[in-house]
Design a protein around this motif. Structure first.
Motif, mmCIF file in Angstrom:
data_model
loop_
_atom_site.group_PDB
_atom_site.id
_atom_site.type_symbol
_atom_site.label_atom_id
_atom_site.label_comp_id
_atom_site.label_asym_id
_atom_site.label_seq_id
_atom_site.Cartn_x
_atom_site.Cartn_y
_atom_site.Cartn_z
ATOM 1 N N ASP A 140 -0.783 1.327 8.462
ATOM 2 C CA ASP A 140 -0.152 1.602 7.155
ATOM 3 C C ASP A 140 1.188 1.852 7.562
ATOM 4 O O ASP A 140 1.628 2.480 8.644
ATOM 5 C CB ASP A 140 -0.941 2.754 6.616
ATOM 6 C CG ASP A 140 -2.054 1.970 5.839
ATOM 7 O OD1 ASP A 140 -1.963 0.939 5.059
ATOM 8 O OD2 ASP A 140 -3.061 2.568 5.558
ATOM 9 N N ASP A 141 2.033 1.754 6.475
ATOM 10 C CA ASP A 141 1.734 1.032 4.946
ATOM 11 C C ASP A 141 1.600 -0.273 5.366
ATOM 12 O O ASP A 141 2.638 -0.903 6.086
ATOM 13 C CB ASP A 141 2.585 1.645 3.839
ATOM 14 C CG ASP A 141 1.910 2.918 3.296
ATOM 15 O OD1 ASP A 141 0.385 2.582 2.937
ATOM 16 O OD2 ASP A 141 2.353 3.923 2.977
ATOM 17 N N ARG A 142 1.601 -1.080 4.399
ATOM 18 C CA ARG A 142 1.425 -2.540 4.580
ATOM 19 C C ARG A 142 1.795 -3.527 3.281
ATOM 20 O O ARG A 142 1.733 -2.696 2.318
ATOM 21 C CB ARG A 142 -0.156 -3.093 5.104
ATOM 22 C CG ARG A 142 -0.472 -2.435 6.381
ATOM 23 C CD ARG A 142 -1.999 -2.587 6.423
ATOM 24 N NE ARG A 142 -2.741 -1.572 5.673
ATOM 25 C CZ ARG A 142 -4.183 -1.616 5.206
ATOM 26 N NH1 ARG A 142 -4.931 -2.424 6.013
ATOM 27 N NH2 ARG A 142 -4.798 -0.710 4.945
ATOM 28 N N PRO B 107 -4.300 7.050 5.477
ATOM 29 C CA PRO B 107 -3.561 5.695 6.214
ATOM 30 C C PRO B 107 -4.354 5.223 7.586
ATOM 31 O O PRO B 107 -4.708 6.092 8.179
ATOM 32 C CB PRO B 107 -2.126 6.378 6.564
ATOM 33 C CG PRO B 107 -2.310 7.526 6.568
ATOM 34 C CD PRO B 107 -3.332 7.975 5.453
ATOM 35 N N ASN C 54 -0.742 4.291 0.970
ATOM 36 C CA ASN C 54 -1.562 5.167 1.993
ATOM 37 C C ASN C 54 -0.865 6.406 2.417
ATOM 38 O O ASN C 54 -1.557 7.306 2.705
ATOM 39 C CB ASN C 54 -2.472 4.398 3.044
ATOM 40 C CG ASN C 54 -3.360 3.457 2.191
ATOM 41 O OD1 ASN C 54 -4.223 4.129 1.416
ATOM 42 N ND2 ASN C 54 -3.541 2.252 2.686
ATOM 43 N N THR D 281 0.802 -1.393 -0.087
ATOM 44 C CA THR D 281 -0.036 -0.144 0.056
ATOM 45 C C THR D 281 0.986 1.307 -0.148
ATOM 46 O O THR D 281 2.148 1.176 0.503
ATOM 47 C CB THR D 281 -1.004 0.085 1.243
ATOM 48 O OG1 THR D 281 -0.225 0.182 2.439
ATOM 49 C CG2 THR D 281 -1.751 -1.338 1.262
#
Length: 390
Positions: A374-376, A370, A364, A362
């Motif tokens: 996050d982020d992931r 987010p 975000n 991700t």
């Protein structure tokens, strides 16, 4: 100008490119899985689960016929708690800074290796495990620059070399780093812009690094043969120092260029964003050929090939979409199918494993809203082509 997805201009046919060079990605992935076995701290529970049961080679037939004795197995403990524990079991990495390239670090997709674009850290981790920093690159993370992408040396298990596409204060460049050393330049002078820096790289063979560069916010530069912006490059001088210019394989690419390959055929696909549309192209002997375009510009950020499909991840619309991979028997491209929508927010780069599992990251923190974790990075198995994907 293209106005819809159903026009013939959107259904360009892609035949298999002649003279394809065999991709070395599968060998690199095996080396990666071996080399990372000591890099990640697995929990005792995970180690026990992964080990299974073994018996001695000299175990007698009589012993084998004896009824097994049952040893009570303690129930698994509760999952760890904390702000970086995501309840979604598909999430295998959390609390990352904005991400760049991502690749799987084992053959099941449980372990990931991901670039933190804005910090310059290359991290490996798995669910519930700590971040392990494999290398740190000094980068300029402003705009969409930073640690853009990375590739392990095809002989990584022996030399531990990591190549990276990074943004500095003056340019975008390719560097390599050895354990305990500082990054050494391989190719410098790739134009840098306030945006349009995102590119992609992979080893097509042990002696050739293929690099796609963004247009650095200048579409004219992408068609300028004297500029390295917006190009597909073949880099064969892989030692640090004054290296000769790379060979230009193709020109005219936009921003946020990502690459993905079919490891069985060697077919190379490229996704990018232009001022009028997003698109996926196939690299043929005569140059890139458009397979599909998105006039609504969903901001394609990543691509992956698996199970007869070309997958793309999008930042603005927060989708994973799929088009069929063209073949000689079925060269026509059917309209994209949305397989995942707005579940994880803004999506960035993605990668595919031979077993069809995808990993995607991700973005975000830079482009979305987010959440706490996050982020992931997410491990995800797309529905098969036989399933209803609507």
């Amino acid at each position: 100008m293209r106005t819809g997805r159903t026009t013939s201009s959107h259904r360009r046919r892609g035949s298999a490119a002649s003279g394809r060079v065999r991709v070395g990605a599968a060998a690199a992935m095996v080396a990666l899985a071996v080399s990372l076995s000591g890099c990640v701290n697995f929990t005792d529970q995970d180690q026990t689960k992964d080990a299974g049961t073994f018996s001695a080679n000299n175990e007698s037939i009589a012993q084998k016929k004896q009824p097994p004795t049952s040893t009570p197995t303690p129930p698994p403990g509760p999952p760890p708690s904390g702000p970086c524990v995501d309840p979604d079991p598909a999430v295998i990495a959390t609390c990352l800074e904005s991400t760049g390239g991502v690749t799987a670090a084992d053959d099941k997709g449980d372990v990931t290796m991901v670039a933190e674009r804005t910090t310059g850290k290359l991290i490996t981790t798995k669910r519930y495990a700590p971040h392990r920093v494999l290398a740190t690159f000094p980068v300029d993370g402003s705009g969409d620059g930073g640690l853009i992408d990375f590739a392990l040396s095809p002989t990584y298990s022996q030399d531990q070399l990591i190549y990276a596409l990074i943004t500095t204060a003056s340019d975008n460049r390719i560097v390599r780093i050895a354990p305990g050393d500082v990054p050494k330049p391989i190719l410098v002078g790739i134009p840098k812009g306030q945006n349009g820096n995102m590119g992609s790289m992979f080893f097509r063979s042990p002696t050739e690094l293929v690099v796609a560069t963004g247009n650095a916010g200048n579409p004219a530069a992408a068609n300028d043969p004297s500029s390295l912006a917006g190009k597909l490059l073949s880099v064969t001088s892989l030692r640090s120092g004054a290296n000769p210019p790379p060979r230009i394989l193709a020109s005219g690419f936009g921003s946020n260029v990502s690459m993905c390959t079919n490891v069985n055929t060697g077919t190379l696909y490229l996704a990018d964003q232009t001022p009028t549309e997003d698109r996926v192209q196939v690299m043929e002997s005569g140059g890139p050929k458009v397979l599909w375009t998105w006039p609504d510009r969903p901001q394609i950020a990543g691509c992956a090939v698996a199970s007869g499909s070309i997958f793309v991840s999008t930042t603005r619309t927060q989708h994973i979409e799929a088009i069929n991979e063209p073949t000689r028997d079925k060269p026509a491209i059917t309209p994209p199918v949305v397989l995942l929508e707005k579940r994880y927010g803004a999506l960035g780069r993605m990668t595919a494993l031979p077993n069809g599992i995808l990993q995607f990251a991700t973005v975000n923190r830079a482009y979305g809203k987010p959440v706490q974790t996050d982020d992931r990075v997410v491990k995800w198995l797309p529905p098969s082509s036989s399933e209803d994907r609507t």
